[in-house]
Design an enzyme around this catalytic site. Structure first.
Site, PDB file in Angstrom:
ATOM      1  N   LEU A  63      11.480  13.982  52.510  1.00  0.00           N
ATOM      2  CA  LEU A  63      12.746  14.701  53.092  1.00  0.00           C
ATOM      3  C   LEU A  63      13.716  14.119  51.697  1.00  0.00           C
ATOM      4  CD1 LEU A  63      14.591  15.839  55.333  1.00  0.00           C
ATOM      5  CD2 LEU A  63      14.281  13.763  56.313  1.00  0.00           C
ATOM      6  N   ASP A  64      14.478  15.274  51.331  1.00  0.00           N
ATOM      7  CA  ASP A  64      15.926  14.025  49.908  1.00  0.00           C
ATOM      8  C   ASP A  64      16.401  13.170  50.190  1.00  0.00           C
ATOM      9  OD1 ASP A  64      14.556  16.764  48.660  1.00  0.00           O
ATOM     10  OD2 ASP A  64      16.597  18.470  49.606  1.00  0.00           O
TER      11      ASP A  64
END
Length: 197
Positions: A41-42
């Site tokens: 997840l960024d």
């Protein structure tokens, strides 16, 4: 039985346990030996990350071939017209090729925590919220898809991965699934065959 953790990743945290630049990582929040994030997840996104100590399960959770649905709540800049939503539903062409069709709908602003730092806002430009469900996982895919239809992403929260959600988890909190949860809500439902979109 595999150990499975659900973690609400705050904004500005890397989904890894070490960082040479000293940025916040999973190690700042999770002190459980042997678990690793199943997928990414960024840094500038928030929300659900699943961690496990089972390599096969980790692969199944992160491999797009299993078409595991991931649900995102996305605040975008602008007003989402039906034509833009239809483009997302049909799949959009990105630099790395066309995306699979997404499930998307307008939603009311969800009851989320305040983000630190807050999103940038412009008084003359409205924002709205979308719920977007994807079954593939390219780099920064949600942001690139919304930008491609003229709706830049301002805030991105992954609410669910398969049957598991953020329900009851504040930013930075995690919990382990019980053996019963992993059996009843996870592996039986998670990987049963799904009809194509």
């Amino acid at each position: 039985m595999a150990q499975v953790l659900l973690f609400n990743k705050p904004y500005g945290v890397l989904t890894q346990f070490t960082d040479r630049e000293g940025r916040p990582t999973l190690a700042n929040f999770i002190d459980v030996p042997g678990v690793y994030a199943a997928g990414r997840l960024d840094f500038d996104s928030e929300g659900l990350v699943v961690l496990t100590d089972d390599g096969a399960l980790q692969h199944q959770l992160s491999d797009p071939r299993h078409k595991l649905p991931k649900t995102y709540w996305v605040q975008v800049e602008g007003t989402a017209e039906e034509a833009a939503l239809d483009r997302l539903r049909a799949g959009v062409v990105l630099r790395d090729g066309p995306t699979a069709p997404a499930e998307v709908r307008l939603i009311d602003p969800p009851p989320l925590w305040e983000r630190t730092p807050p999103i940038r806002t412009r008084l003359t430009i409205p924002t709205c919220w979308l719920q977007l469900v994807l079954r593939e996982g390219r780099n920064r895919q949600v942001r690139r898809m919304t930008a491609a239809v003229g709706l830049p992403t301002l805030r991105l929260v992954r609410w669910a991965i398969g049957p598991w959600t953020l329900d009851g988890l504040a930013p930075g909190q995690w919990r382990a699934l019980t053996a019963e949860e992993a059996r009843s809500r996870g592996q039986r439902q998670l990987f049963r065959p799904r009809r194509p979109c």
